[in-house]
Write a protein that holds these residues in place. Structure first.
Motif, PDB file in Angstrom:
ATOM      1  N   MET A   1     -32.305 -11.485   4.438  1.00  0.00           N
ATOM      2  CA  MET A   1     -33.340 -11.298   3.420  1.00  0.00           C
ATOM      3  C   MET A   1     -32.710 -11.347   2.031  1.00  0.00           C
ATOM      4  O   MET A   1     -31.791 -10.596   1.735  1.00  0.00           O
ATOM      5  N   LYS A   2     -33.165 -12.228   1.224  1.00  0.00           N
ATOM      6  CA  LYS A   2     -32.622 -12.359  -0.124  1.00  0.00           C
ATOM      7  C   LYS A   2     -33.254 -11.293  -1.018  1.00  0.00           C
ATOM      8  O   LYS A   2     -34.451 -11.078  -0.957  1.00  0.00           O
ATOM      9  N   SER A   3     -32.440 -10.642  -1.848  1.00  0.00           N
ATOM     10  CA  SER A   3     -33.041  -9.589  -2.666  1.00  0.00           C
ATOM     11  C   SER A   3     -33.790 -10.212  -3.837  1.00  0.00           C
ATOM     12  O   SER A   3     -33.496 -11.312  -4.291  1.00  0.00           O
ATOM     13  N   ALA A   4     -34.779  -9.452  -4.333  1.00  0.00           N
ATOM     14  CA  ALA A   4     -35.630  -9.952  -5.411  1.00  0.00           C
ATOM     15  C   ALA A   4     -34.790 -10.355  -6.610  1.00  0.00           C
ATOM     16  O   ALA A   4     -35.042 -11.380  -7.255  1.00  0.00           O
ATOM     17  N   ILE A   5     -33.764  -9.556  -6.881  1.00  0.00           N
ATOM     18  CA  ILE A   5     -32.959  -9.804  -8.083  1.00  0.00           C
ATOM     19  C   ILE A   5     -32.252 -11.161  -7.966  1.00  0.00           C
ATOM     20  O   ILE A   5     -32.136 -11.909  -8.945  1.00  0.00           O
ATOM     21  N   ASP A   6     -31.805 -11.497  -6.756  1.00  0.00           N
ATOM     22  CA  ASP A   6     -31.152 -12.802  -6.561  1.00  0.00           C
ATOM     23  C   ASP A   6     -32.137 -13.949  -6.769  1.00  0.00           C
ATOM     24  O   ASP A   6     -31.834 -14.942  -7.428  1.00  0.00           O
ATOM     25  N   ILE A   7     -33.321 -13.790  -6.185  1.00  0.00           N
ATOM     26  CA  ILE A   7     -34.329 -14.849  -6.326  1.00  0.00           C
ATOM     27  C   ILE A   7     -34.700 -15.019  -7.794  1.00  0.00           C
ATOM     28  O   ILE A   7     -34.788 -16.135  -8.310  1.00  0.00           O
ATOM     29  N   LEU A   8     -34.899 -13.891  -8.473  1.00  0.00           N
ATOM     30  CA  LEU A   8     -35.305 -13.964  -9.886  1.00  0.00           C
ATOM     31  C   LEU A   8     -34.202 -14.622 -10.720  1.00  0.00           C
ATOM     32  O   LEU A   8     -34.473 -15.476 -11.563  1.00  0.00           O
ATOM     33  N   ASN A   9     -32.967 -14.245 -10.456  1.00  0.00           N
ATOM     34  CA  ASN A   9     -31.852 -14.861 -11.183  1.00  0.00           C
ATOM     35  C   ASN A   9     -31.845 -16.375 -10.987  1.00  0.00           C
ATOM     36  O   ASN A   9     -31.693 -17.126 -11.945  1.00  0.00           O
ATOM     37  N   GLU A  10     -32.025 -16.784  -9.734  1.00  0.00           N
ATOM     38  CA  GLU A  10     -32.007 -18.211  -9.425  1.00  0.00           C
ATOM     39  C   GLU A  10     -33.124 -18.957 -10.150  1.00  0.00           C
ATOM     40  O   GLU A  10     -32.898 -19.948 -10.835  1.00  0.00           O
ATOM     41  N   ARG A  11     -34.330 -18.435  -9.972  1.00  0.00           N
ATOM     42  CA  ARG A  11     -35.481 -19.193 -10.496  1.00  0.00           C
ATOM     43  C   ARG A  11     -35.525 -19.191 -12.015  1.00  0.00           C
ATOM     44  O   ARG A  11     -35.849 -20.209 -12.629  1.00  0.00           O
ATOM     45  N   ILE A  12     -35.222 -18.043 -12.616  1.00  0.00           N
ATOM     46  CA  ILE A  12     -35.266 -18.000 -14.085  1.00  0.00           C
ATOM     47  C   ILE A  12     -34.132 -18.844 -14.650  1.00  0.00           C
ATOM     48  O   ILE A  12     -34.317 -19.597 -15.613  1.00  0.00           O
ATOM     49  N   GLY A  13     -32.965 -18.766 -14.005  1.00  0.00           N
ATOM     50  CA  GLY A  13     -31.841 -19.603 -14.435  1.00  0.00           C
ATOM     51  C   GLY A  13     -32.215 -21.080 -14.384  1.00  0.00           C
ATOM     52  O   GLY A  13     -31.945 -21.841 -15.322  1.00  0.00           O
ATOM     53  N   ALA A  14     -32.881 -21.484 -13.303  1.00  0.00           N
ATOM     54  CA  ALA A  14     -33.267 -22.892 -13.150  1.00  0.00           C
ATOM     55  C   ALA A  14     -34.280 -23.295 -14.220  1.00  0.00           C
ATOM     56  O   ALA A  14     -34.196 -24.391 -14.803  1.00  0.00           O
ATOM     57  N   ALA A  15     -35.229 -22.391 -14.527  1.00  0.00           N
ATOM     58  CA  ALA A  15     -36.218 -22.703 -15.559  1.00  0.00           C
ATOM     59  C   ALA A  15     -35.531 -22.846 -16.917  1.00  0.00           C
ATOM     60  O   ALA A  15     -35.870 -23.727 -17.711  1.00  0.00           O
ATOM     61  N   MET A  16     -34.541 -22.016 -17.157  1.00  0.00           N
ATOM     62  CA  MET A  16     -33.800 -22.100 -18.425  1.00  0.00           C
ATOM     63  C   MET A  16     -33.071 -23.438 -18.522  1.00  0.00           C
ATOM     64  O   MET A  16     -33.016 -24.052 -19.594  1.00  0.00           O
ATOM     65  N   VAL A  17     -32.521 -23.884 -17.398  1.00  0.00           N
ATOM     66  CA  VAL A  17     -31.838 -25.187 -17.383  1.00  0.00           C
ATOM     67  C   VAL A  17     -32.833 -26.301 -17.689  1.00  0.00           C
ATOM     68  O   VAL A  17     -32.560 -27.205 -18.492  1.00  0.00           O
ATOM     69  N   GLY A  70     -45.135 -16.651  -8.947  1.00  0.00           N
ATOM     70  CA  GLY A  70     -46.391 -16.089  -8.457  1.00  0.00           C
ATOM     71  C   GLY A  70     -46.283 -15.399  -7.108  1.00  0.00           C
ATOM     72  O   GLY A  70     -47.040 -14.473  -6.813  1.00  0.00           O
ATOM     73  N   ASP A  71     -45.332 -15.816  -6.278  1.00  0.00           N
ATOM     74  CA  ASP A  71     -45.201 -15.182  -4.966  1.00  0.00           C
ATOM     75  C   ASP A  71     -44.496 -13.831  -5.042  1.00  0.00           C
ATOM     76  O   ASP A  71     -44.524 -13.061  -4.092  1.00  0.00           O
ATOM     77  N   ILE A  72     -43.831 -13.545  -6.170  1.00  0.00           N
ATOM     78  CA  ILE A  72     -43.039 -12.317  -6.259  1.00  0.00           C
ATOM     79  C   ILE A  72     -43.575 -11.356  -7.314  1.00  0.00           C
ATOM     80  O   ILE A  72     -43.675 -10.160  -7.083  1.00  0.00           O
ATOM     81  N   CYS A  73     -43.893 -11.927  -8.472  1.00  0.00           N
ATOM     82  CA  CYS A  73     -44.173 -11.074  -9.630  1.00  0.00           C
ATOM     83  C   CYS A  73     -45.558 -11.302 -10.212  1.00  0.00           C
ATOM     84  O   CYS A  73     -46.138 -12.369 -10.088  1.00  0.00           O
ATOM     85  N   GLU A  74     -46.011 -10.293 -10.930  1.00  0.00           N
ATOM     86  CA  GLU A  74     -47.149 -10.449 -11.822  1.00  0.00           C
ATOM     87  C   GLU A  74     -46.704 -11.399 -12.938  1.00  0.00           C
ATOM     88  O   GLU A  74     -45.501 -11.583 -13.131  1.00  0.00           O
ATOM     89  N   PRO A  75     -47.659 -11.966 -13.696  1.00  0.00           N
ATOM     90  CA  PRO A  75     -47.242 -12.857 -14.791  1.00  0.00           C
ATOM     91  C   PRO A  75     -46.220 -12.171 -15.703  1.00  0.00           C
ATOM     92  O   PRO A  75     -46.461 -11.046 -16.147  1.00  0.00           O
ATOM     93  N   PRO A  76     -45.056 -12.825 -15.962  1.00  0.00           N
ATOM     94  CA  PRO A  76     -44.002 -12.208 -16.767  1.00  0.00           C
ATOM     95  C   PRO A  76     -44.479 -11.938 -18.188  1.00  0.00           C
ATOM     96  O   PRO A  76     -45.349 -12.645 -18.691  1.00  0.00           O
TER      97      PRO A  76
END
Ligand code: ARG
Length: 599
Positions: A1-17, A70-76
């Motif tokens: 199970m991947k922790s939320a913090i890892d997923i968030l880091n990945e996805r936000i990092g990718a969006a920043m890229v 959307g699958d993890i968080c409310e709108p940031p």
């Protein structure tokens, strides 16, 4: 199970890229400091905006527009100069809770390290013929916790008890034992540990006496030195006496390890003496590499960057002018052994902070000699220092007569005091059970108090504080566990089968705020473990557990469990069950503190 913090880091990092076109971007997601702002906060945008010389808030807006969470968080939400605040969705929390519930391996849904390492953890390492004192308590239990945590994360952990079992003091000791314990020596118990006739307390006493004789009586001093030579040259009588002294010491240490529930055995002992034969090689190799030089007759390495108070180069002394080797020499030999033979990828040393300079120099010298590499790869060397244990007067903990407080006496008193607490709370329990609880609470209190303090600070040792039933203490945590267990017992007595209820959970419904708060905290256990491992800090675990107990308390005050409406009961039973399992896992598996079903 991947922790939320890892997923968030990945996805936000990718969006920043995507937004910036940079090669890679660090999202730097951290747990939020205040729940008002959500559960996590991404701080990475500001640094990138600075680099690109653009407006951070605008950049944050662009990143958020690119994000699909959307699958993890409310709108940031964007706050301040460009923080992104994130709040977990109840559905996500519910799904995670189901996954933890479905994990039948006892790992609470926490995956192991994808790239496990071989780790050497050097801890406890007391000195022979001296009783363990409270200073050794910290190394022993902090090292144990670090080992347990790293092992749980999937690393191969090799524990090393670097026992102080060698040195010139053994000449004095042997000389003294031979004279004053001739009956023990002659009793034919050659391979028996000396403790059959001589305890470590005796030994410590005789060490003191031997030292006096050594200082006052030149003839005695000479004989003691002769024994050192005999011991070093492998004389059977000397070696046999030395070995018996070591074994007697080790037996007492082992009893304390067992009482502390510390996972150290005789197999983990590799004392200083084990490196005897390697010491000339250490010095020789450093000389040949032109790293060691002679200075006032002693052999020294002068690692760059280390200076005396006067600004002179600071020596790392590896051989004295009389030819004797030192603590430093042995540590270099041990390091080579751990890298070359044990194949360590990382070596972690747990000692008090007075040794910080020693380890900085050791690591530097190892690097200069290239001994911290294997197959071209760098072995990570880590010193994990800790502060002192103080008495209530704020000075290092001492007995009234000014001696170091013996660990054994400390534990005995803690158990004694815990017994009084149990007696008061639960006078009707059978005596055996009372004794068991007192042992768990007493020893647990001493350990937990140590763990819950910031590792690098000094802390004041206080029986009354550590045994208090409220606050961040072992008894509070143990009580919290027993309380959840009592709910489960009550459920059973009412004919509610928890396993049945938890098998088919249907829709988890976390509508009550205290349910959601508790659920969120439960799914973040992995984060706490990972940060405790990354910083070698047990207090991250105790802080997590304390918060868990508090959130449970809030939930249990607000939400009936057994009398809940049928549709709500499985969710609430699950929250209880996972709270109990998490406390039990944290306390017993990671901190080595026993839980009790009833208090
Ligand atoms: N025996 C030492 C002491 O009591 C601690 C040894 C720590 N380990 C090491 N590899 N130097 O202070």
């Amino acid at each position: 199970m991947k922790s939320a913090i890892d997923i968030l880091n990945e996805r936000i990092g990718a969006a920043m890229v995507r937004v910036t076109g940079c090669q890679s971007c660090a999202a730097i997601v951290r747990p939020a400091t205040d729940p008002k702002f959500g559960d996590y906060q991404a701080n990475g945008v500001m640094a990138v905006a600075k680099q690109l010389k653009t407006n951070p808030r605008k950049l944050a807006e662009q990143v958020v527009a690119q994000l699909d969470l959307g699958d993890i968080c409310e709108p940031p939400e964007i706050a301040g100069p460009g923080f992104i605040n994130l709040r977990l969705k109840p559905q996500y929390v519910a799904a995670q809770l189901r996954q933890i519930n479905a994990d039948s391996t006892g790992r609470l849904g926490i995956a192991g390290e994808p790239e496990p390492q071989t780790l050497v953890v050097d801890f406890s390492s007391p000195n022979v013929a001296k009783q363990m004192h409270v200073g050794h308590l910290r190394s022993t239990i902090i090292g144990d916790c670090i080992s347990r945590v790293l092992e749980f994360l999937g690393h191969r952990v090799i524990r090393q008890n670097h026992l102080g079992d060698w040195g010139t003091q053994f000449g004095m000791l042997i000389r003294y034992v031979q004279e004053h314990f001739s009956d023990v020596v002659a009793s034919g118990m050659r391979e028996e540990p000396l403790s059959k006739g001589l305890s470590v307390a005796d030994m410590e006493d005789l060490y003191r006496k031997a030292k006096h004789r050594y200082d006052d009586d030149p003839q005695y001093a000479k004989e003691a030195r002769d024994w050192v030579v005999r011991l070093q040259s492998g004389d059977p009588e000397a070696v046999s006496l030395w070995r018996r002294i070591v074994r007697a010491s080790l037996e007492e240490c082992q009893a304390i390890y067992d009482q502390l529930n510390v996972q150290l055995t005789q197999n983990d002992v590799r004392g200083e003496s084990a490196y005897n034969n390697d010491l000339p090689g250490v010095v020789g190799d450093l000389k040949r590499a032109s790293l060691a030089t002679e200075s006032d007759g002693a052999v020294c390495v002068f690692p760059p960057g280390f200076k005396t108070k006067e600004g002179e180069p600071l020596p790392f002394i590896i051989q004295k002018s009389d030819g004797a080797y030192l603590y430093a020499t042995t540590d270099l030999a041990a390091l080579r052994y751990r890298v070359d033979v044990l194949k360590a990828d990382r070596i972690v040393y747990v000692t008090d902070s007075r040794q910080i300079l020693h380890f900085q120099m050791l690591f530097k010298v190892a690097e200069m000699a290239g001994w911290d590499r294997r197959d071209g790869r760098k072995v990570e060397l880590v010193h994990v220092p800790f502060g002192s244990v103080l008495g209530e007067d704020g000075k290092p903990l001492k007995t009234r007569s000014g001696e170091n407080v013996k660990l054994q006496e400390l534990l005995d008193e803690a158990v004694e005091r815990a017994r009084a607490v149990v007696e008061e709370k639960n006078p009707d329990l059978p005596p055996q059970q009372k004794a068991k609880i007192a042992a768990a609470v007493g020893v647990g209190a001493v350990k937990y108090a140590d763990y819950s303090n910031n590792r690098t600070s000094d802390y004041v040792f206080s029986f009354s504080k550590m045994l208090a039933m409220d606050g961040n203490t072992a008894p509070y945590m143990q009580y919290a566990y027993a309380r959840v267990k009592s709910i489960e017992r009550k459920a059973e007595s009412k004919g509610v089968s928890i396993p049945d209820e938890l098998r088919d959970l249907g829709n988890l419904d976390l509508t009550e705020p205290t349910e959601l708060d508790l659920g969120k905290h439960l799914v973040r256990y992995a984060e706490a473990i990972e940060s405790a491992a990354a910083d070698y800090r047990p207090n991250y675990l105790t802080a997590y557990l304390y918060e868990l107990a508090q959130r449970f308390s809030a939930f249990y005050t607000e939400c009936p469990v057994l009398d809940a409406p049928p549709a709500k009961r499985p969710t609430r039973l699950l929250l209880c069950d996972l709270t109990a399992k998490t406390i039990q896992h944290g306390l017993s598996q990671l901190l080595g503190i026993q839980v009790v079903e009833q208090m």
